[in-house]
Write a protein that holds these residues in place. Structure first.
Motif, PDB file in Angstrom:
ATOM      1  N   LEU A 167      14.766  16.811  28.401  1.00 27.80           N
ATOM      2  CA  LEU A 167      15.184  18.026  29.110  1.00 27.80           C
ATOM      3  C   LEU A 167      14.221  18.338  30.257  1.00 27.80           C
ATOM      4  O   LEU A 167      14.655  18.682  31.356  1.00 27.80           O
ATOM      5  CB  LEU A 167      15.230  19.217  28.147  1.00 27.80           C
ATOM      6  N   LYS A 168      12.931  18.215  29.973  1.00 25.79           N
ATOM      7  CA  LYS A 168      11.930  18.478  31.021  1.00 25.79           C
ATOM      8  C   LYS A 168      12.054  17.469  32.149  1.00 25.79           C
ATOM      9  O   LYS A 168      11.956  17.808  33.330  1.00 25.79           O
ATOM     10  CB  LYS A 168      10.519  18.444  30.437  1.00 25.79           C
ATOM     11  N   HIS A 176      24.248  21.814  27.423  1.00 31.79           N
ATOM     12  CA  HIS A 176      23.096  22.464  26.805  1.00 31.79           C
ATOM     13  C   HIS A 176      23.327  23.973  26.692  1.00 31.79           C
ATOM     14  O   HIS A 176      23.897  24.586  27.579  1.00 31.79           O
ATOM     15  CB  HIS A 176      21.814  22.163  27.591  1.00 31.79           C
ATOM     16  N   ARG A 177      22.859  24.516  25.579  1.00 30.68           N
ATOM     17  CA  ARG A 177      23.023  25.934  25.280  1.00 30.68           C
ATOM     18  C   ARG A 177      21.945  26.740  26.007  1.00 30.68           C
ATOM     19  O   ARG A 177      20.790  26.742  25.607  1.00 30.68           O
ATOM     20  CB  ARG A 177      22.946  26.145  23.764  1.00 30.68           C
ATOM     21  N   ARG A 178      22.359  27.424  27.035  1.00 32.69           N
ATOM     22  CA  ARG A 178      21.417  28.153  27.886  1.00 32.69           C
ATOM     23  C   ARG A 178      20.758  29.344  27.199  1.00 32.69           C
ATOM     24  O   ARG A 178      19.701  29.798  27.607  1.00 32.69           O
ATOM     25  CB  ARG A 178      22.131  28.603  29.162  1.00 32.69           C
ATOM     26  N   SER A 179      21.371  29.853  26.144  1.00 29.77           N
ATOM     27  CA  SER A 179      20.811  31.002  25.436  1.00 29.77           C
ATOM     28  C   SER A 179      19.734  30.598  24.424  1.00 29.77           C
ATOM     29  O   SER A 179      19.043  31.460  23.890  1.00 29.77           O
ATOM     30  CB  SER A 179      21.928  31.766  24.714  1.00 29.77           C
ATOM     31  N   VAL A 183      15.810  25.773  26.160  1.00 25.65           N
ATOM     32  CA  VAL A 183      16.637  25.551  27.343  1.00 25.65           C
ATOM     33  C   VAL A 183      16.462  26.726  28.312  1.00 25.65           C
ATOM     34  O   VAL A 183      16.272  26.526  29.521  1.00 25.65           O
ATOM     35  CB  VAL A 183      18.131  25.375  26.956  1.00 25.65           C
ATOM     36  N   ARG A 184      16.509  27.932  27.785  1.00 23.98           N
ATOM     37  CA  ARG A 184      16.359  29.127  28.614  1.00 23.98           C
ATOM     38  C   ARG A 184      15.007  29.121  29.335  1.00 23.98           C
ATOM     39  O   ARG A 184      14.924  29.423  30.529  1.00 23.98           O
ATOM     40  CB  ARG A 184      16.496  30.381  27.744  1.00 23.98           C
ATOM     41  N   ARG A 185      13.947  28.742  28.616  1.00 20.89           N
ATOM     42  CA  ARG A 185      12.611  28.719  29.231  1.00 20.89           C
ATOM     43  C   ARG A 185      12.539  27.713  30.372  1.00 20.89           C
ATOM     44  O   ARG A 185      11.926  27.976  31.406  1.00 20.89           O
ATOM     45  CB  ARG A 185      11.544  28.459  28.170  1.00 20.89           C
TER      46      ARG A 185
END
Length: 191
Positions: A167-168, A176-179, A183-185
């Motif tokens: 992901l990075k 991807h689950r943005r919440s 993922v959000r970070r």
């Protein structure tokens, strides 16, 4: 009565990617299936064999799902309950009663009972657990081909070190689950 009782379970609450998938299964008491258990306790090979046997012998089975956008909009618990509702609604036979793994019940058109640890103790819930897990795992393998480099076929979207590193390095995709925190970070950090 047992003919009209369905077992309900879901998989995919913890992953950072992909849908949450639920299954509802009405077993046929005249065609018992040996070896049903919590899908997490079975080998992949055993799950696959039981998946085929359940689909062949069950009176009815159905999948329900909630997509990533729904998970992000209503939260993972509500999305899990929604997937369960959809699974029960999709059954070709209307159940009189539902046995649901866990401690929360979705709103259903029949009576229902929540059973903590039911996926390892109640055959119809075990069957639902297996149908849901094999179905979601197969979907994640398919998504791995569409989103190479994230390792989805291996970790099925769960937050492993390899997935977090990918992901990075590669960024957040539309599956991807943005919440979800990791993922959000990344999104907030502009990565």
């Amino acid at each position: 009565m047992s003919e009209f009782t369905c077992g309900v379970d879901e998989v995919g609450r913890g992953p950072l990617a992909g849908p949450v998938v639920a299954a509802a299964v009405i077993l046929d008491p005249r065609r018992p299936i040996v070896g049903l258990d919590d899908s997490k306790k079975l080998t992949e090979k055993r799950r696959e064999a039981l998946y085929e046997e359940i689909r062949d012998k069950a009176l009815a089975w159905s999948l329900g799902r909630a997509e990533v956008e729904e998970i992000d909009r209503i939260n993972i618990l509500q999305a899990s309950l929604l997937a369960m509702q959809r699974a029960v609604a999709g059954l070709a036979i209307s159940p009189r009663h539902a046995l649901v793994d866990g401690n929360r019940l979705p709103e259903l058109p029949c009576s229902a009972e929540a059973i903590v640890g039911g996926d390892g103790r109640v055959a119809c819930i075990s069957a639902a657990s297996i149908i849901a897990k094999v179905s979601r795992d197969r979907e994640m393998v398919s998504l791995d081909a569409r989103y190479p480099g994230y390792g989805l076929a291996r970790h099925k979207g769960y937050p492993t070190r390899a997935h977090l590193d990918a992901l990075k390095a590669r960024g957040v995709t539309d599956i991807h689950r943005r919440s979800f925190g990791p993922v959000r970070r990344l999104l907030e950090a502009g990565e």
